[in-house]
Motif scaffolding. Sequence first.
Motif, short mmCIF file in Angstrom:
data_model
loop_
_atom_site.label_atom_id
_atom_site.label_comp_id
_atom_site.label_asym_id
_atom_site.label_seq_id
_atom_site.Cartn_x
_atom_site.Cartn_y
_atom_site.Cartn_z
N GLY A 130 0.82 -1.26 -0.06
CA GLY A 130 -0.01 -0.04 -0.10
C GLY A 130 0.89 1.22 0.00
N CYS A 131 1.93 1.40 0.85
CA CYS A 131 2.98 2.50 0.74
C CYS A 131 3.62 2.50 -0.27
CB CYS A 131 3.94 2.06 1.79
SG CYS A 131 3.36 2.28 3.57
N MET A 132 3.63 1.67 -1.26
CA MET A 132 4.55 1.73 -2.57
C MET A 132 3.46 2.44 -3.66
SD MET A 132 6.73 -1.26 -4.51
CE MET A 132 5.05 -2.29 -4.59
N TYR A 133 2.29 1.90 -3.46
CA TYR A 133 1.31 2.57 -4.59
C TYR A 133 0.87 3.91 -4.10
CZ TYR A 133 0.77 -2.03 -7.11
OH TYR A 133 0.92 -3.31 -7.59
N ALA A 149 -3.56 1.34 -3.53
CA ALA A 149 -3.16 1.38 -2.13
C ALA A 149 -4.35 1.17 -1.19
CB ALA A 149 -2.60 2.90 -1.88
N LEU A 150 -5.40 1.90 -1.29
CA LEU A 150 -6.58 2.11 -0.42
C LEU A 150 -6.87 0.24 -0.04
CD1 LEU A 150 -8.65 3.31 1.41
CD2 LEU A 150 -10.02 3.63 -0.53
N ASP A 151 -7.07 -0.36 -1.11
CA ASP A 151 -7.25 -1.83 -1.08
C ASP A 151 -6.39 -2.57 -0.27
OD1 ASP A 151 -8.91 -4.13 -2.04
OD2 ASP A 151 -7.18 -4.70 -2.80
N SER A 174 -3.97 4.82 9.63
CA SER A 174 -3.24 5.92 9.40
C SER A 174 -3.12 6.49 7.92
CB SER A 174 -2.00 6.43 9.97
OG SER A 174 -1.44 7.53 9.88
N ASN A 175 -2.73 5.47 7.08
CA ASN A 175 -2.22 5.81 5.89
C ASN A 175 -3.84 5.57 4.76
OD1 ASN A 175 0.08 6.03 6.20
ND2 ASN A 175 0.86 3.75 5.53
N MET A 176 -4.56 4.66 5.41
CA MET A 176 -5.92 4.46 4.76
C MET A 176 -6.77 5.87 4.90
SD MET A 176 -8.74 1.77 6.16
CE MET A 176 -7.70 0.60 6.64
#
Length: 554
Positions: A130-133, A149-151, A174-176
Amino acid sequence: MISGKRLLICLFLCLFLFQCLTIKAEKQPDYYSKWLHVPSDELIKMGTKYAELDGKPDSALVCFTIVTGRNKRNMTEKDKHLLMHAYIGRWYVYFFCYFDYSQAYENLSHAQELAEGMERGMGRVLLNFGCMYQTISEQSGDLKPDSLALDYYKRSYWQSRTENDSASWRMAISNMITVAHSLKQLSAINKELENYRSLPSPKSNDSYNLLMFEGFSALEKGQFDKAETSFMRQKDLLTDNIGNIRYSYVIYANLSRVYAAKGDFAKALKILSKSDSLVNVLDMKDARLELYHLMADYHDKLNHKQQAEEYRNLYFRLKDSLLNYHQVASVGELRFLGEMKKVDKQIQNMEHQRRVQNMVIAAIVAITLIILLSMLIVWRKNRLLRQRNESLYLKNVEMLKKEEEERERRHELERLVEMQNTPKPKYQSSSLDEESKKKILSDIVSIMETSDEIFSSDFTAQRLAALVGEKYNNVSLVINEHYGTNFNALLNEYRIQEACKRMNDLKRFGHLTIEGIANGVGFKSRTSFIQAFKKYTGLTPSEYQRLAKENSAK
Protein backbone atom coordinates in the motif's frame (compact mmCIF):
# COMPACT_ATOMS: atom_id res chain seq x y z
CA MET A 1 30.56 37.65 27.00
CA ILE A 2 29.95 34.08 25.92
CA SER A 3 27.57 32.19 28.20
CA GLY A 4 28.51 28.93 29.86
CA LYS A 5 25.78 27.13 27.93
CA ARG A 6 27.19 28.22 24.58
CA LEU A 7 30.69 27.20 25.60
CA LEU A 8 29.39 23.76 26.53
CA ILE A 9 27.72 23.46 23.14
CA CYS A 10 31.02 24.34 21.43
CA LEU A 11 32.83 21.74 23.53
CA PHE A 12 30.32 19.04 22.63
CA LEU A 13 30.61 19.96 18.96
CA CYS A 14 34.36 19.57 19.15
CA LEU A 15 34.04 16.18 20.81
CA PHE A 16 31.47 15.13 18.22
CA LEU A 17 33.79 16.19 15.38
CA PHE A 18 36.59 14.26 17.00
CA GLN A 19 34.42 11.16 17.11
CA CYS A 20 33.37 11.62 13.50
CA LEU A 21 36.99 11.92 12.38
CA THR A 22 37.88 8.81 14.31
CA ILE A 23 35.11 6.91 12.56
CA LYS A 24 36.17 8.27 9.18
CA ALA A 25 39.72 7.09 9.76
CA GLU A 26 38.68 3.49 10.23
CA LYS A 27 38.97 1.12 7.32
CA GLN A 28 35.54 1.02 5.76
CA PRO A 29 35.71 -2.58 4.49
CA ASP A 30 36.34 -3.97 7.98
CA TYR A 31 32.73 -3.65 9.06
CA TYR A 32 31.54 -5.98 6.34
CA SER A 33 33.76 -8.86 7.45
CA LYS A 34 32.71 -8.22 11.05
CA TRP A 35 29.03 -8.09 10.17
CA LEU A 36 29.19 -11.50 8.49
CA HIS A 37 29.20 -13.05 11.95
CA VAL A 38 26.56 -10.79 13.52
CA PRO A 39 23.23 -12.57 14.29
CA SER A 40 20.41 -11.88 11.84
CA ASP A 41 18.15 -10.14 14.39
CA GLU A 42 20.95 -7.74 15.31
CA LEU A 43 21.70 -7.05 11.64
CA ILE A 44 18.05 -6.19 10.99
CA LYS A 45 18.06 -3.75 13.93
CA MET A 46 21.28 -2.18 12.66
CA GLY A 47 19.97 -1.94 9.11
CA THR A 48 16.69 -0.37 10.24
CA LYS A 49 18.56 2.26 12.23
CA TYR A 50 20.94 3.02 9.35
CA ALA A 51 18.06 3.38 6.87
CA GLU A 52 15.42 5.20 8.92
CA LEU A 53 17.40 7.27 11.42
CA ASP A 54 21.04 7.63 10.35
CA GLY A 55 20.56 8.25 6.64
CA LYS A 56 23.07 5.55 5.62
CA PRO A 57 21.27 3.45 2.99
CA ASP A 58 24.49 1.75 1.78
CA SER A 59 25.24 0.39 5.25
CA ALA A 60 21.60 -0.60 5.69
CA LEU A 61 21.63 -2.48 2.39
CA VAL A 62 24.74 -4.41 3.47
CA CYS A 63 23.05 -5.48 6.73
CA PHE A 64 19.85 -6.65 5.02
CA THR A 65 21.71 -8.36 2.16
CA ILE A 66 23.85 -10.41 4.55
CA VAL A 67 20.65 -11.73 6.14
CA THR A 68 18.95 -12.51 2.81
CA GLY A 69 22.11 -14.36 1.81
CA ARG A 70 21.41 -16.80 4.65
CA ASN A 71 18.34 -18.11 2.85
CA LYS A 72 18.43 -21.89 2.95
CA ARG A 73 16.14 -24.91 3.03
CA ASN A 74 14.56 -26.27 6.19
CA MET A 75 14.66 -22.93 8.02
CA THR A 76 12.86 -22.53 11.33
CA GLU A 77 9.81 -20.27 11.65
CA LYS A 78 12.01 -17.71 13.41
CA ASP A 79 14.61 -17.74 10.62
CA LYS A 80 11.88 -17.30 7.99
CA HIS A 81 10.47 -14.37 9.94
CA LEU A 82 13.89 -12.70 10.09
CA LEU A 83 14.45 -13.36 6.39
CA MET A 84 11.09 -11.77 5.60
CA HIS A 85 12.03 -8.65 7.58
CA ALA A 86 15.38 -8.49 5.76
CA TYR A 87 13.59 -8.45 2.39
CA ILE A 88 11.25 -5.77 3.73
CA GLY A 89 14.34 -3.81 4.79
CA ARG A 90 15.80 -4.09 1.29
CA TRP A 91 12.43 -2.98 -0.09
CA TYR A 92 12.54 0.10 2.14
CA VAL A 93 16.07 1.07 1.03
CA TYR A 94 15.37 0.58 -2.67
CA PHE A 95 12.02 2.33 -2.57
CA PHE A 96 12.53 5.27 -0.20
CA CYS A 97 16.29 5.82 -0.51
CA TYR A 98 17.20 4.84 -4.07
CA PHE A 99 13.76 5.02 -5.71
CA ASP A 100 14.41 1.87 -7.70
CA TYR A 101 10.81 0.65 -7.84
CA SER A 102 11.50 -2.55 -9.77
CA GLN A 103 14.06 -3.75 -7.22
CA ALA A 104 11.75 -2.65 -4.40
CA TYR A 105 8.83 -4.62 -5.85
CA GLU A 106 11.02 -7.73 -6.33
CA ASN A 107 12.17 -7.71 -2.69
CA LEU A 108 8.66 -7.12 -1.37
CA SER A 109 7.44 -10.05 -3.49
CA HIS A 110 10.06 -12.28 -1.85
CA ALA A 111 8.79 -11.11 1.54
CA GLN A 112 5.23 -11.93 0.48
CA GLU A 113 6.21 -15.48 -0.55
CA LEU A 114 7.72 -16.06 2.89
CA ALA A 115 4.72 -14.52 4.72
CA GLU A 116 2.27 -16.80 2.92
CA GLY A 117 3.68 -19.79 4.74
CA MET A 118 3.73 -18.18 8.20
CA GLU A 119 1.19 -17.16 10.81
CA ARG A 120 2.50 -13.60 11.09
CA GLY A 121 3.88 -11.09 8.62
CA MET A 122 1.35 -10.82 5.79
CA GLY A 123 -0.26 -7.74 7.38
CA ARG A 124 3.08 -5.94 7.27
CA VAL A 125 3.74 -6.99 3.67
CA LEU A 126 0.32 -5.79 2.52
CA LEU A 127 0.94 -2.50 4.36
CA ASN A 128 4.18 -1.97 2.43
CA PHE A 129 2.49 -2.70 -0.90
CA GLY A 130 0.00 0.00 0.00
CA CYS A 131 2.82 2.42 0.87
CA MET A 132 4.44 1.74 -2.49
CA TYR A 133 1.30 2.45 -4.51
CA GLN A 134 0.43 5.49 -2.41
CA THR A 135 3.88 7.02 -2.96
CA ILE A 136 3.75 6.34 -6.70
CA SER A 137 0.37 8.09 -6.80
CA GLU A 138 1.72 11.11 -4.92
CA GLN A 139 4.72 11.44 -7.21
CA SER A 140 2.88 10.85 -10.48
CA GLY A 141 -0.30 12.77 -9.67
CA ASP A 142 -2.33 9.80 -10.88
CA LEU A 143 -5.07 8.65 -8.47
CA LYS A 144 -5.30 5.11 -9.85
CA PRO A 145 -2.41 3.79 -7.71
CA ASP A 146 -4.18 5.33 -4.69
CA SER A 147 -7.16 3.08 -5.30
CA LEU A 148 -4.85 0.06 -5.21
CA ALA A 149 -3.18 1.48 -2.08
CA LEU A 150 -6.54 1.84 -0.32
CA ASP A 151 -7.39 -1.80 -1.07
CA TYR A 152 -4.03 -2.98 0.27
CA TYR A 153 -4.41 -0.89 3.43
CA LYS A 154 -7.84 -2.38 4.12
CA ARG A 155 -6.52 -5.90 3.67
CA SER A 156 -3.50 -5.06 5.81
CA TYR A 157 -5.72 -3.72 8.59
CA TRP A 158 -7.88 -6.83 8.88
CA GLN A 159 -4.93 -9.19 8.42
CA SER A 160 -2.93 -7.34 11.11
CA ARG A 161 -5.92 -7.50 13.45
CA THR A 162 -5.96 -11.29 12.94
CA GLU A 163 -2.19 -11.46 13.57
CA ASN A 164 -2.47 -9.08 16.54
CA ASP A 165 0.18 -6.86 14.93
CA SER A 166 -0.78 -3.51 16.49
CA ALA A 167 2.03 -1.52 14.84
CA SER A 168 0.89 -2.59 11.37
CA TRP A 169 -2.85 -2.06 11.86
CA ARG A 170 -2.26 1.40 13.34
CA MET A 171 -0.04 2.37 10.41
CA ALA A 172 -2.57 0.87 7.99
CA ILE A 173 -5.44 2.93 9.42
CA SER A 174 -3.30 6.09 9.36
CA ASN A 175 -2.35 5.69 5.70
CA MET A 176 -5.87 4.52 4.86
CA ILE A 177 -7.29 7.82 6.12
CA THR A 178 -4.82 9.83 4.02
CA VAL A 179 -5.50 7.88 0.83
CA ALA A 180 -9.29 7.93 1.36
CA HIS A 181 -9.09 11.70 1.71
CA SER A 182 -7.06 11.97 -1.51
CA LEU A 183 -9.72 9.91 -3.29
CA LYS A 184 -12.51 11.86 -1.51
CA GLN A 185 -13.83 8.52 -0.26
CA LEU A 186 -13.68 8.87 3.53
CA SER A 187 -17.02 7.09 3.79
CA ALA A 188 -15.42 4.03 2.17
CA ILE A 189 -13.46 3.28 5.34
CA ASN A 190 -16.34 3.56 7.83
CA LYS A 191 -16.26 -0.17 8.58
CA GLU A 192 -12.57 -0.11 9.43
CA LEU A 193 -12.89 3.06 11.50
CA GLU A 194 -15.80 1.66 13.47
CA ASN A 195 -13.73 -1.40 14.33
CA TYR A 196 -10.70 0.77 15.10
CA ARG A 197 -12.64 2.97 17.53
CA SER A 198 -13.82 -0.10 19.43
CA LEU A 199 -10.28 -1.26 20.22
CA PRO A 200 -9.57 -1.55 23.97
CA SER A 201 -6.77 0.46 25.64
CA PRO A 202 -6.29 3.14 22.97
CA LYS A 203 -2.84 4.71 22.66
CA SER A 204 -1.65 8.17 21.69
CA ASN A 205 -1.18 7.15 18.06
CA ASP A 206 -4.84 6.06 18.01
CA SER A 207 -5.83 9.58 19.04
CA TYR A 208 -3.45 10.89 16.36
CA ASN A 209 -5.17 8.83 13.66
CA LEU A 210 -8.70 9.73 14.77
CA LEU A 211 -7.81 13.42 14.89
CA MET A 212 -6.48 13.17 11.35
CA PHE A 213 -9.78 11.63 10.23
CA GLU A 214 -11.68 14.42 12.02
CA GLY A 215 -9.48 17.01 10.34
CA PHE A 216 -9.96 15.62 6.84
CA SER A 217 -13.71 15.18 7.39
CA ALA A 218 -14.04 18.79 8.55
CA LEU A 219 -11.91 19.99 5.63
CA GLU A 220 -14.14 18.24 3.11
CA LYS A 221 -17.23 19.79 4.74
CA GLY A 222 -15.71 23.27 4.68
CA GLN A 223 -15.40 23.38 8.48
CA PHE A 224 -11.94 24.91 8.34
CA ASP A 225 -11.62 26.02 11.97
CA LYS A 226 -12.51 22.55 13.17
CA ALA A 227 -10.02 21.02 10.72
CA GLU A 228 -7.28 23.34 11.95
CA THR A 229 -8.03 22.46 15.58
CA SER A 230 -7.88 18.73 14.85
CA PHE A 231 -4.51 18.98 13.10
CA MET A 232 -3.07 21.20 15.85
CA ARG A 233 -4.20 18.68 18.47
CA GLN A 234 -2.40 16.04 16.41
CA LYS A 235 0.78 18.07 16.71
CA ASP A 236 0.43 18.27 20.50
CA LEU A 237 0.44 14.46 20.68
CA LEU A 238 3.88 14.12 19.07
CA THR A 239 6.99 13.92 21.18
CA ASP A 240 10.11 15.71 20.01
CA ASN A 241 12.18 12.85 18.59
CA ILE A 242 13.58 11.89 15.20
CA GLY A 243 11.08 9.05 14.80
CA ASN A 244 8.21 11.55 14.57
CA ILE A 245 9.74 13.84 11.93
CA ARG A 246 7.70 12.44 9.03
CA TYR A 247 4.49 12.72 11.10
CA SER A 248 5.31 16.35 11.93
CA TYR A 249 5.82 17.11 8.25
CA VAL A 250 2.45 15.57 7.36
CA ILE A 251 0.71 17.74 9.99
CA TYR A 252 2.29 20.94 8.64
CA ALA A 253 1.35 19.97 5.09
CA ASN A 254 -2.26 19.29 6.13
CA LEU A 255 -2.47 22.58 8.02
CA SER A 256 -1.23 24.40 4.94
CA ARG A 257 -4.04 22.79 2.95
CA VAL A 258 -6.56 24.06 5.50
CA TYR A 259 -5.28 27.64 5.20
CA ALA A 260 -5.18 27.34 1.41
CA ALA A 261 -8.80 26.15 1.41
CA LYS A 262 -9.67 29.25 3.47
CA GLY A 263 -7.90 31.39 0.88
CA ASP A 264 -5.12 32.41 3.29
CA PHE A 265 -2.23 31.38 1.07
CA ALA A 266 0.27 33.56 2.95
CA LYS A 267 -0.41 31.62 6.15
CA ALA A 268 -0.28 28.37 4.20
CA LEU A 269 3.21 29.29 2.98
CA LYS A 270 4.29 30.28 6.49
CA ILE A 271 3.23 27.00 8.11
CA LEU A 272 4.67 24.99 5.23
CA SER A 273 8.06 26.70 5.57
CA LYS A 274 8.36 25.13 9.04
CA SER A 275 8.46 21.69 7.45
CA ASP A 276 11.41 22.54 5.20
CA SER A 277 13.98 21.77 7.91
CA LEU A 278 12.15 18.57 8.83
CA VAL A 279 12.48 17.28 5.27
CA ASN A 280 16.23 17.89 5.38
CA VAL A 281 16.82 15.89 8.58
CA LEU A 282 16.02 12.52 7.02
CA ASP A 283 16.47 13.63 3.40
CA MET A 284 12.83 12.71 2.64
CA LYS A 285 12.87 13.21 -1.12
CA ASP A 286 9.26 12.11 -1.52
CA ALA A 287 8.16 14.71 1.04
CA ARG A 288 10.36 17.36 -0.57
CA LEU A 289 8.71 16.68 -3.91
CA GLU A 290 5.31 17.35 -2.35
CA LEU A 291 6.70 20.41 -0.55
CA TYR A 292 7.94 21.99 -3.78
CA HIS A 293 4.62 21.30 -5.49
CA LEU A 294 2.61 22.96 -2.69
CA MET A 295 4.98 25.93 -2.41
CA ALA A 296 4.73 26.55 -6.16
CA ASP A 297 0.94 26.37 -6.00
CA TYR A 298 0.62 28.77 -3.04
CA HIS A 299 3.04 31.31 -4.53
CA ASP A 300 1.10 31.13 -7.76
CA LYS A 301 -2.17 31.86 -5.93
CA LEU A 302 -0.50 34.91 -4.34
CA ASN A 303 0.66 36.04 -7.79
CA HIS A 304 4.31 35.56 -6.78
CA LYS A 305 5.25 34.54 -10.31
CA GLN A 306 9.01 34.39 -9.79
CA GLN A 307 8.86 32.30 -6.59
CA ALA A 308 6.22 30.02 -8.10
CA GLU A 309 8.42 29.41 -11.11
CA GLU A 310 11.46 28.72 -8.92
CA TYR A 311 9.63 26.07 -6.87
CA ARG A 312 8.09 24.59 -10.00
CA ASN A 313 11.58 24.19 -11.50
CA LEU A 314 12.83 22.62 -8.27
CA TYR A 315 9.89 20.21 -8.38
CA PHE A 316 10.59 19.03 -11.93
CA ARG A 317 14.34 18.77 -11.38
CA LEU A 318 13.82 16.62 -8.28
CA LYS A 319 11.23 14.52 -10.06
CA ASP A 320 13.64 13.88 -12.94
CA SER A 321 16.44 12.98 -10.55
CA LEU A 322 14.25 10.41 -8.82
CA LEU A 323 13.81 8.59 -12.11
CA ASN A 324 17.57 8.02 -12.25
CA TYR A 325 17.96 6.79 -8.69
CA HIS A 326 17.77 3.13 -9.68
CA GLN A 327 21.34 3.43 -10.97
CA VAL A 328 22.50 4.52 -7.52
CA ALA A 329 20.53 1.67 -5.99
CA SER A 330 22.29 -0.89 -8.15
CA VAL A 331 25.66 0.44 -7.04
CA GLY A 332 24.49 0.38 -3.43
CA GLU A 333 23.33 -3.21 -3.67
CA LEU A 334 26.71 -4.42 -4.98
CA ARG A 335 28.72 -2.10 -2.77
CA PHE A 336 29.56 -4.73 -0.17
CA LEU A 337 30.84 -7.12 -2.89
CA GLY A 338 33.26 -4.53 -4.21
CA GLU A 339 34.52 -3.35 -0.84
CA MET A 340 37.33 -5.87 -0.63
CA LYS A 341 38.72 -4.69 -3.99
CA LYS A 342 39.10 -1.24 -2.54
CA VAL A 343 41.20 -2.39 0.40
CA ASP A 344 44.58 -1.88 -1.26
CA LYS A 345 43.73 1.61 -2.39
CA GLN A 346 42.28 2.53 1.00
CA ILE A 347 45.41 1.30 2.78
CA GLN A 348 47.47 3.69 0.63
CA ASN A 349 45.21 6.51 1.67
CA MET A 350 45.27 5.58 5.35
CA GLU A 351 48.53 7.38 6.11
CA HIS A 352 47.35 10.58 4.49
CA GLN A 353 44.04 10.35 6.36
CA ARG A 354 45.88 9.78 9.61
CA ARG A 355 48.05 12.88 9.13
CA VAL A 356 45.01 15.01 8.37
CA GLN A 357 43.23 13.53 11.35
CA ASN A 358 46.14 14.28 13.69
CA MET A 359 46.21 17.90 12.54
CA VAL A 360 42.50 18.28 13.09
CA ILE A 361 42.71 16.55 16.48
CA ALA A 362 45.46 18.95 17.53
CA ALA A 363 43.28 21.86 16.50
CA ILE A 364 40.32 20.42 18.38
CA VAL A 365 42.44 19.93 21.51
CA ALA A 366 43.60 23.55 21.33
CA ILE A 367 40.05 24.81 20.83
CA THR A 368 38.85 22.58 23.67
CA LEU A 369 41.48 24.04 26.02
CA ILE A 370 40.46 27.57 25.04
CA ILE A 371 36.82 26.70 25.64
CA LEU A 372 37.60 25.15 29.03
CA LEU A 373 39.60 28.24 30.04
CA SER A 374 36.75 30.48 28.91
CA MET A 375 34.29 28.33 30.85
CA LEU A 376 36.46 28.71 33.98
CA ILE A 377 36.46 32.49 33.57
CA VAL A 378 32.69 32.55 33.05
CA TRP A 379 32.19 30.27 36.06
CA ARG A 380 34.23 32.56 38.31
CA LYS A 381 32.35 35.65 37.12
CA ASN A 382 29.04 33.87 37.64
CA ARG A 383 30.10 32.88 41.14
CA LEU A 384 31.01 36.49 42.02
CA LEU A 385 27.71 37.67 40.53
CA ARG A 386 25.87 35.08 42.58
CA GLN A 387 27.63 36.22 45.78
CA ARG A 388 26.77 39.84 44.98
CA ASN A 389 23.12 38.93 44.40
CA GLU A 390 23.04 36.94 47.63
CA SER A 391 24.39 39.96 49.51
CA LEU A 392 21.83 42.28 47.91
CA TYR A 393 19.03 39.88 48.75
CA LEU A 394 20.05 39.65 52.42
CA LYS A 395 20.34 43.45 52.63
CA ASN A 396 16.84 43.82 51.19
CA VAL A 397 15.45 41.27 53.63
CA GLU A 398 17.13 43.08 56.54
CA MET A 399 15.84 46.43 55.30
CA LEU A 400 12.28 45.07 55.08
CA LYS A 401 12.61 43.74 58.60
CA LYS A 402 13.80 47.09 59.98
CA GLU A 403 11.07 48.98 58.15
CA GLU A 404 8.46 46.64 59.60
CA GLU A 405 9.83 47.21 63.11
CA GLU A 406 9.86 50.99 62.57
CA ARG A 407 6.29 50.82 61.31
CA GLU A 408 5.18 48.99 64.45
CA ARG A 409 6.86 51.59 66.69
CA ARG A 410 5.20 54.42 64.77
CA HIS A 411 1.77 52.80 65.07
CA GLU A 412 2.29 52.35 68.80
CA LEU A 413 3.20 56.01 69.20
CA GLU A 414 0.10 57.05 67.26
CA ARG A 415 -2.09 54.92 69.53
CA LEU A 416 -0.56 56.60 72.62
CA VAL A 417 -1.26 60.04 71.15
CA GLU A 418 -4.87 59.11 70.48
CA MET A 419 -5.28 57.82 74.04
CA GLN A 420 -4.12 61.23 75.38
CA ASN A 421 -6.88 62.88 73.29
CA THR A 422 -4.43 65.25 71.68
CA PRO A 423 -6.53 67.85 69.85
CA LYS A 424 -6.17 67.70 66.11
CA PRO A 425 -5.04 70.90 64.45
CA LYS A 426 -7.43 72.87 62.33
CA TYR A 427 -6.09 74.27 59.11
CA GLN A 428 -7.09 75.79 55.81
CA SER A 429 -6.13 73.56 52.92
CA SER A 430 -5.15 76.52 50.83
CA SER A 431 -2.31 77.54 53.18
CA LEU A 432 -0.51 74.65 54.89
CA ASP A 433 1.48 75.19 58.04
CA GLU A 434 3.95 72.63 59.38
CA GLU A 435 1.40 71.00 61.67
CA SER A 436 -0.99 70.59 58.73
CA LYS A 437 1.73 69.01 56.62
CA LYS A 438 2.55 66.58 59.41
CA LYS A 439 -1.10 65.60 59.66
CA ILE A 440 -1.35 65.00 55.90
CA LEU A 441 1.92 63.06 55.93
CA SER A 442 0.69 60.91 58.80
CA ASP A 443 -2.51 60.12 56.88
CA ILE A 444 -0.54 59.31 53.71
CA VAL A 445 1.78 56.95 55.57
CA SER A 446 -1.19 55.28 57.30
CA ILE A 447 -2.94 54.64 54.01
CA MET A 448 0.19 53.47 52.20
CA GLU A 449 1.02 51.05 55.03
CA THR A 450 -2.41 49.69 55.86
CA SER A 451 -4.64 49.92 52.82
CA ASP A 452 -4.64 47.07 50.27
CA GLU A 453 -6.19 49.49 47.80
CA ILE A 454 -2.69 50.73 46.83
CA PHE A 455 -2.09 47.32 45.22
CA SER A 456 -4.89 47.91 42.76
CA SER A 457 -3.64 48.79 39.27
CA ASP A 458 -6.22 51.61 39.17
CA PHE A 459 -4.94 53.35 42.34
CA THR A 460 -4.04 56.99 41.59
CA ALA A 461 -2.80 60.10 43.37
CA GLN A 462 -6.33 61.50 43.15
CA ARG A 463 -7.63 58.43 44.96
CA LEU A 464 -4.97 58.85 47.66
CA ALA A 465 -6.01 62.49 48.13
CA ALA A 466 -9.63 61.39 48.48
CA LEU A 467 -8.71 58.84 51.15
CA VAL A 468 -6.64 61.47 53.01
CA GLY A 469 -9.49 63.96 52.72
CA GLU A 470 -7.31 66.64 51.25
CA LYS A 471 -6.79 68.34 47.91
CA TYR A 472 -4.62 66.59 45.37
CA ASN A 473 -2.14 69.54 45.18
CA ASN A 474 -1.59 69.51 48.95
CA VAL A 475 -1.00 65.74 49.02
CA SER A 476 1.42 66.01 46.10
CA LEU A 477 3.24 68.88 47.82
CA VAL A 478 3.73 66.90 51.04
CA ILE A 479 5.01 63.85 49.13
CA ASN A 480 7.50 65.94 47.17
CA GLU A 481 8.76 67.85 50.25
CA HIS A 482 9.02 64.87 52.59
CA TYR A 483 10.18 62.08 50.24
CA GLY A 484 11.92 64.14 47.58
CA THR A 485 10.05 62.24 44.87
CA ASN A 486 6.63 62.02 43.19
CA PHE A 487 3.56 59.93 43.92
CA ASN A 488 4.33 57.21 41.34
CA ALA A 489 7.83 56.61 42.69
CA LEU A 490 6.48 56.42 46.27
CA LEU A 491 3.72 54.04 45.19
CA ASN A 492 6.19 51.79 43.36
CA GLU A 493 8.40 51.65 46.46
CA TYR A 494 5.52 50.36 48.64
CA ARG A 495 4.46 47.93 45.93
CA ILE A 496 8.00 46.55 45.53
CA GLN A 497 8.27 46.14 49.32
CA GLU A 498 5.05 44.11 49.25
CA ALA A 499 6.31 42.08 46.27
CA CYS A 500 9.48 41.22 48.23
CA LYS A 501 7.41 40.14 51.22
CA ARG A 502 5.29 37.88 49.06
CA MET A 503 8.32 36.33 47.39
CA ASN A 504 9.76 35.60 50.83
CA ASP A 505 6.46 34.09 52.00
CA LEU A 506 6.73 30.83 50.02
CA LYS A 507 3.97 29.14 51.97
CA ARG A 508 1.30 31.59 50.75
CA PHE A 509 2.75 32.93 47.51
CA GLY A 510 5.40 30.37 46.45
CA HIS A 511 3.15 29.02 43.70
CA LEU A 512 2.88 32.38 41.91
CA THR A 513 4.86 33.34 38.83
CA ILE A 514 6.62 36.68 38.35
CA GLU A 515 3.57 37.92 36.44
CA GLY A 516 1.31 36.75 39.26
CA ILE A 517 3.32 38.66 41.86
CA ALA A 518 3.45 41.77 39.66
CA ASN A 519 -0.29 41.80 38.99
CA GLY A 520 -1.00 41.16 42.66
CA VAL A 521 0.77 44.33 43.77
CA GLY A 522 -0.68 46.55 41.05
CA PHE A 523 1.73 46.45 38.10
CA LYS A 524 0.04 46.16 34.73
CA SER A 525 3.07 44.93 32.77
CA ARG A 526 5.97 42.58 33.47
CA THR A 527 8.44 45.10 32.01
CA SER A 528 7.50 47.98 34.30
CA PHE A 529 7.57 45.62 37.30
CA ILE A 530 11.06 44.36 36.47
CA GLN A 531 12.38 47.91 35.97
CA ALA A 532 10.93 49.14 39.28
CA PHE A 533 12.02 46.02 41.16
CA LYS A 534 15.63 46.27 39.99
CA LYS A 535 15.70 50.00 40.76
CA TYR A 536 14.72 49.48 44.40
CA THR A 537 16.46 46.15 45.15
CA GLY A 538 19.34 45.91 42.67
CA LEU A 539 18.06 42.46 41.63
CA THR A 540 15.69 41.19 39.00
CA PRO A 541 12.48 39.58 40.30
CA SER A 542 13.57 36.12 39.05
CA GLU A 543 16.92 36.42 40.85
CA TYR A 544 15.21 37.56 44.06
CA GLN A 545 12.63 34.75 43.84
CA ARG A 546 15.34 32.14 43.27
CA LEU A 547 17.38 33.40 46.24
CA ALA A 548 14.26 33.46 48.42
CA LYS A 549 13.61 29.81 47.63
CA GLU A 550 17.24 28.84 48.23
CA ASN A 551 17.38 30.64 51.59
CA SER A 552 14.07 29.11 52.63
CA ALA A 553 15.49 25.64 52.00
CA LYS A 554 18.52 26.24 54.23
